[in-house]
Design a protein around this motif. Sequence first.
Motif, PDB file in Angstrom:
ATOM      1  N   LEU A   1       0.721  -1.037  -0.007  1.00  0.00           N
ATOM      2  CA  LEU A   1      -0.102   0.094   0.069  1.00  0.00           C
ATOM      3  C   LEU A   1       0.908   1.290   0.036  1.00  0.00           C
ATOM      4  O   LEU A   1       0.352   2.112   0.480  1.00  0.00           O
ATOM      5  CB  LEU A   1      -0.920  -0.002   1.148  1.00  0.00           C
ATOM      6  CG  LEU A   1      -2.044  -0.796   0.955  1.00  0.00           C
ATOM      7  CD1 LEU A   1      -2.899  -1.038   2.276  1.00  0.00           C
ATOM      8  CD2 LEU A   1      -2.879  -0.632  -0.150  1.00  0.00           C
ATOM      9  N   GLU A   2       2.313   1.175  -0.216  1.00  0.00           N
ATOM     10  CA  GLU A   2       3.087   2.229  -0.457  1.00  0.00           C
ATOM     11  C   GLU A   2       3.175   3.056   1.004  1.00  0.00           C
ATOM     12  O   GLU A   2       3.299   4.226   0.950  1.00  0.00           O
ATOM     13  CB  GLU A   2       2.771   3.133  -1.397  1.00  0.00           C
ATOM     14  CG  GLU A   2       2.929   2.600  -2.940  1.00  0.00           C
ATOM     15  CD  GLU A   2       2.626   3.596  -3.953  1.00  0.00           C
ATOM     16  OE1 GLU A   2       1.801   4.209  -3.969  1.00  0.00           O
ATOM     17  OE2 GLU A   2       3.459   3.488  -4.895  1.00  0.00           O
ATOM     18  N   LEU A   3       2.902   2.345   2.116  1.00  0.00           N
ATOM     19  CA  LEU A   3       3.077   2.897   3.472  1.00  0.00           C
ATOM     20  C   LEU A   3       4.396   2.598   3.954  1.00  0.00           C
ATOM     21  O   LEU A   3       4.824   1.486   3.882  1.00  0.00           O
ATOM     22  CB  LEU A   3       2.044   2.211   4.474  1.00  0.00           C
ATOM     23  CG  LEU A   3       0.585   2.614   4.301  1.00  0.00           C
ATOM     24  CD1 LEU A   3      -0.432   1.730   5.073  1.00  0.00           C
ATOM     25  CD2 LEU A   3       0.463   4.042   4.778  1.00  0.00           C
ATOM     26  N   GLN A   4       5.303   3.594   4.314  1.00  0.00           N
ATOM     27  CA  GLN A   4       6.436   3.607   4.584  1.00  0.00           C
ATOM     28  C   GLN A   4       6.703   3.221   6.157  1.00  0.00           C
ATOM     29  O   GLN A   4       6.212   3.979   7.026  1.00  0.00           O
ATOM     30  CB  GLN A   4       7.356   4.902   4.278  1.00  0.00           C
ATOM     31  CG  GLN A   4       8.624   4.794   4.668  1.00  0.00           C
ATOM     32  CD  GLN A   4       9.531   4.688   3.621  1.00  0.00           C
ATOM     33  OE1 GLN A   4       9.372   4.839   2.570  1.00  0.00           O
ATOM     34  NE2 GLN A   4      10.827   3.691   3.674  1.00  0.00           N
ATOM     35  N   LEU A   5       7.190   2.035   6.554  1.00  0.00           N
ATOM     36  CA  LEU A   5       7.283   1.735   8.185  1.00  0.00           C
ATOM     37  C   LEU A   5       8.370   2.717   8.839  1.00  0.00           C
ATOM     38  O   LEU A   5       9.555   2.786   7.927  1.00  0.00           O
ATOM     39  CB  LEU A   5       7.774   0.284   8.192  1.00  0.00           C
ATOM     40  CG  LEU A   5       6.823  -0.737   8.340  1.00  0.00           C
ATOM     41  CD1 LEU A   5       7.649  -2.129   8.517  1.00  0.00           C
ATOM     42  CD2 LEU A   5       6.074  -0.447   9.715  1.00  0.00           C
ATOM     43  N   PRO A   6       8.112   3.383   9.577  1.00  0.00           N
ATOM     44  CA  PRO A   6       8.981   4.492   9.998  1.00  0.00           C
ATOM     45  C   PRO A   6      10.394   3.828  10.705  1.00  0.00           C
ATOM     46  O   PRO A   6      11.448   4.763  10.909  1.00  0.00           O
ATOM     47  CB  PRO A   6       8.306   5.151  10.962  1.00  0.00           C
ATOM     48  CG  PRO A   6       6.867   4.386  11.435  1.00  0.00           C
ATOM     49  CD  PRO A   6       6.892   3.570  10.178  1.00  0.00           C
ATOM     50  N   ILE A   7      10.150   2.669  11.231  1.00  0.00           N
ATOM     51  CA  ILE A   7      11.259   1.964  11.698  1.00  0.00           C
ATOM     52  C   ILE A   7      11.483   0.601  11.099  1.00  0.00           C
ATOM     53  O   ILE A   7      10.499   0.183  10.629  1.00  0.00           O
ATOM     54  CB  ILE A   7      11.382   1.751  13.302  1.00  0.00           C
ATOM     55  CG1 ILE A   7      10.020   1.283  13.660  1.00  0.00           C
ATOM     56  CG2 ILE A   7      11.387   3.412  13.907  1.00  0.00           C
ATOM     57  CD1 ILE A   7       9.881   1.006  15.435  1.00  0.00           C
ATOM     58  N   SER A   8      12.703  -0.122  11.133  1.00  0.00           N
ATOM     59  CA  SER A   8      13.011  -1.535  10.779  1.00  0.00           C
ATOM     60  C   SER A   8      12.196  -2.513  11.268  1.00  0.00           C
ATOM     61  O   SER A   8      11.513  -2.254  12.614  1.00  0.00           O
ATOM     62  CB  SER A   8      14.496  -1.556  10.555  1.00  0.00           C
ATOM     63  OG  SER A   8      14.757  -1.774  11.814  1.00  0.00           O
ATOM     64  N   GLN A   9      12.142  -3.565  10.855  1.00  0.00           N
ATOM     65  CA  GLN A   9      11.765  -4.676  11.192  1.00  0.00           C
ATOM     66  C   GLN A   9      12.360  -5.148  12.671  1.00  0.00           C
ATOM     67  O   GLN A   9      11.840  -5.562  13.666  1.00  0.00           O
ATOM     68  CB  GLN A   9      11.494  -6.067  10.431  1.00  0.00           C
ATOM     69  CG  GLN A   9      10.525  -5.844   9.198  1.00  0.00           C
ATOM     70  CD  GLN A   9      10.619  -7.217   8.393  1.00  0.00           C
ATOM     71  OE1 GLN A   9      10.439  -8.239   8.823  1.00  0.00           O
ATOM     72  NE2 GLN A   9      10.748  -6.869   7.197  1.00  0.00           N
ATOM     73  N   GLU A  10      13.607  -4.998  12.664  1.00  0.00           N
ATOM     74  CA  GLU A  10      14.581  -5.310  13.737  1.00  0.00           C
ATOM     75  C   GLU A  10      14.118  -4.221  14.861  1.00  0.00           C
ATOM     76  O   GLU A  10      14.035  -4.971  16.002  1.00  0.00           O
ATOM     77  CB  GLU A  10      16.027  -5.029  13.413  1.00  0.00           C
ATOM     78  CG  GLU A  10      16.627  -6.068  12.279  1.00  0.00           C
ATOM     79  CD  GLU A  10      16.125  -5.874  10.882  1.00  0.00           C
ATOM     80  OE1 GLU A  10      15.762  -4.934  10.539  1.00  0.00           O
ATOM     81  OE2 GLU A  10      15.865  -6.930  10.204  1.00  0.00           O
ATOM     82  N   ALA A  11      14.117  -3.218  14.461  1.00  0.00           N
ATOM     83  CA  ALA A  11      13.694  -1.965  15.459  1.00  0.00           C
ATOM     84  C   ALA A  11      12.436  -2.311  16.248  1.00  0.00           C
ATOM     85  O   ALA A  11      12.106  -2.329  17.494  1.00  0.00           O
ATOM     86  CB  ALA A  11      13.710  -0.637  15.162  1.00  0.00           C
ATOM     87  N   ILE A  12      11.329  -2.831  15.324  1.00  0.00           N
ATOM     88  CA  ILE A  12      10.104  -3.214  15.974  1.00  0.00           C
ATOM     89  C   ILE A  12      10.305  -4.606  16.813  1.00  0.00           C
ATOM     90  O   ILE A  12       9.669  -4.539  17.982  1.00  0.00           O
ATOM     91  CB  ILE A  12       9.059  -3.553  14.578  1.00  0.00           C
ATOM     92  CG1 ILE A  12       8.919  -2.276  13.910  1.00  0.00           C
ATOM     93  CG2 ILE A  12       7.803  -4.178  15.176  1.00  0.00           C
ATOM     94  CD1 ILE A  12       8.021  -2.484  12.903  1.00  0.00           C
TER      95      ILE A  12
ATOM     96  N   GLU B   1       1.531  11.914   4.136  1.00  0.00           N
ATOM     97  CA  GLU B   1       2.822  11.259   3.768  1.00  0.00           C
ATOM     98  C   GLU B   1       3.417  10.533   4.647  1.00  0.00           C
ATOM     99  O   GLU B   1       4.025   9.717   4.460  1.00  0.00           O
ATOM    100  CB  GLU B   1       3.652  12.695   3.468  1.00  0.00           C
ATOM    101  CG  GLU B   1       3.238  13.740   2.548  1.00  0.00           C
ATOM    102  CD  GLU B   1       3.329  13.323   1.025  1.00  0.00           C
ATOM    103  OE1 GLU B   1       3.917  12.364   0.854  1.00  0.00           O
ATOM    104  OE2 GLU B   1       2.515  13.719   0.217  1.00  0.00           O
ATOM    105  N   ILE B   2       3.012  10.682   5.962  1.00  0.00           N
ATOM    106  CA  ILE B   2       3.873  10.052   7.008  1.00  0.00           C
ATOM    107  C   ILE B   2       2.998   8.961   7.904  1.00  0.00           C
ATOM    108  O   ILE B   2       1.882   9.476   8.504  1.00  0.00           O
ATOM    109  CB  ILE B   2       4.336  11.073   8.107  1.00  0.00           C
ATOM    110  CG1 ILE B   2       5.469  12.131   7.253  1.00  0.00           C
ATOM    111  CG2 ILE B   2       5.057  10.388   9.147  1.00  0.00           C
ATOM    112  CD1 ILE B   2       5.534  13.207   8.111  1.00  0.00           C
TER     113      ILE B   2
END
Lengths: 277, 277
Positions: B61-72, B108-109
């Motif tokens: 859906l072109e949604l940018q995850l604000p942090i990485s999978q590792e950070a999550i 955008e965010i």
Amino acid sequence: MQDNYCYFNQQILPFSELSLRFNDLSILRGFGIFDYLRTYQGIPFRIRHYLQRFSNSAQSLELQLPISQEAIEELIEELLFLRVEKSDDVGIRLLLTGGYSSDSVHSEIPNLFIGIEHLHTFKPELYSEGIKVITYSHQRYIPEIKSTSYLPVYATAKKLREAQAQDLLYHSSGKISECTRSNFFMIRGNTLITPKDGVLMGITRHTILELAKDYLEIEERDVSIEELSQADECFKTSSSQLIVPVVQIDDRLINQGKVGAKTFQIQKLFAQYTSQV
Amino acid sequence: MQDNYCYFNQQILPFSELSLRFNDLSILRGFGIFDYLRTYQGIPFRIRHYLQRFSNSAQSLELQLPISQEAIEELIEELLFLRVEKSDDVGIRLLLTGGYSSDSVHSEIPNLFIGIEHLHTFKPELYSEGIKVITYSHQRYIPEIKSTSYLPVYATAKKLREAQAQDLLYHSSGKISECTRSNFFMIRGNTLITPKDGVLMGITRHTILELAKDYLEIEERDVSIEELSQADECFKTSSSQLIVPVVQIDDRLINQGKVGAKTFQIQKLFAQYTSQV
């Protein structure tokens, strides 16, 4: 965004001070209905029509409005009185969510929000030059209910960009229905044609049909996707964008890609009508 | 609801202190994705699978995850450490919304929320006696994406009550797909059959297929609605409810309305597996 006073569950506070906890079913499950109207000369346009539709949407989903339509109308008056820029017209958003849930699925008590929003302004070219839409096979779920379900708008963003199109025109089983957030009309000769089933009954749509009936034959009926090729002019209508000419559908230009005279006439009729309310 | 510490946009606070403003697109437009996993013996179950699916949903859906999978993953560890009842297993909710919008359509965010929830408990009869589902003509929009679009769950509440059924089984173009929030399986003879296309790829579904393959033939393929009449047993699976026997579809009893031996066996295999992770 202007920090206008808004209403949420018995509180009137600036917009920025109101918020929903994360266990509301609108957030978790897309379970919410809304409506959106605007003022002209400071007066809410056809407010009873919008309130009735909002109430109907709620009832269809077994959502209990916590206060009456009359109480909502009074609250809107109060919020308009409190608004930041009294000289500007504004948008009025009604939102009823599924409510807070302890198990992420069920809730008993809906949450009601009433917001006052500045009107988004659109470039004059939107109205003088029109837009391109692309046909898209989809039928909105229970389209007669103004739910908050708009996922296709976002899932098709790339497709729209690539086609340099501004909106989708939904079709299903060979028939067109509506655009993502607006009703669709075509003009053929002296006839104004718009789908009747499987679409949201727009208040702007209704108003256009009232205003145009002295000038054009009106046909509210099924419209096949093939019939689009016979259109002399097309436009779409919504409470926020009003009357937007559609000058291209997929690769086909309508009226050689120019906004037609009858569409301009309808824009003019609508502008006259709303300047007098 | 326990007031566990949760994460929202760089803040870790008790659940009750976190909230969304009303111009978030999940509230206004149903634009959000989520995922939900749980712990067993305090350990998040197959967390990388869930994080990868969450990331895939976002990307689609072109949604940018604000942090990485590792950070999550690290944040989840931290939230689990902070949880109220350390001895209890919990649910972990990941939610990525369309974000705050100034025009009620675009943003955008995205907004990222990570919640720790107590596990909802279900009556033992759910598993020992099973449920009734009713078939319902519907195809979830982009079902492979775990979006927050669940309107049919609410729009059909009355229909379900009247049928004394607990869930819908969706079908479209003659083929069944899934239940409202779970994958569907049927057993015929020694074969375990489940739809492959047009469904969410459940992690519980995946685990069941892994565990059952030593005992049953596996067929992941289209299943026609007529084929349901040949089912010896049926069940549905989800991360929250695990394996729920389906003993009636519309007016037809499955296995004379009793939970079948193979379903019990699969429940047992899954319980064993999750007790050892």
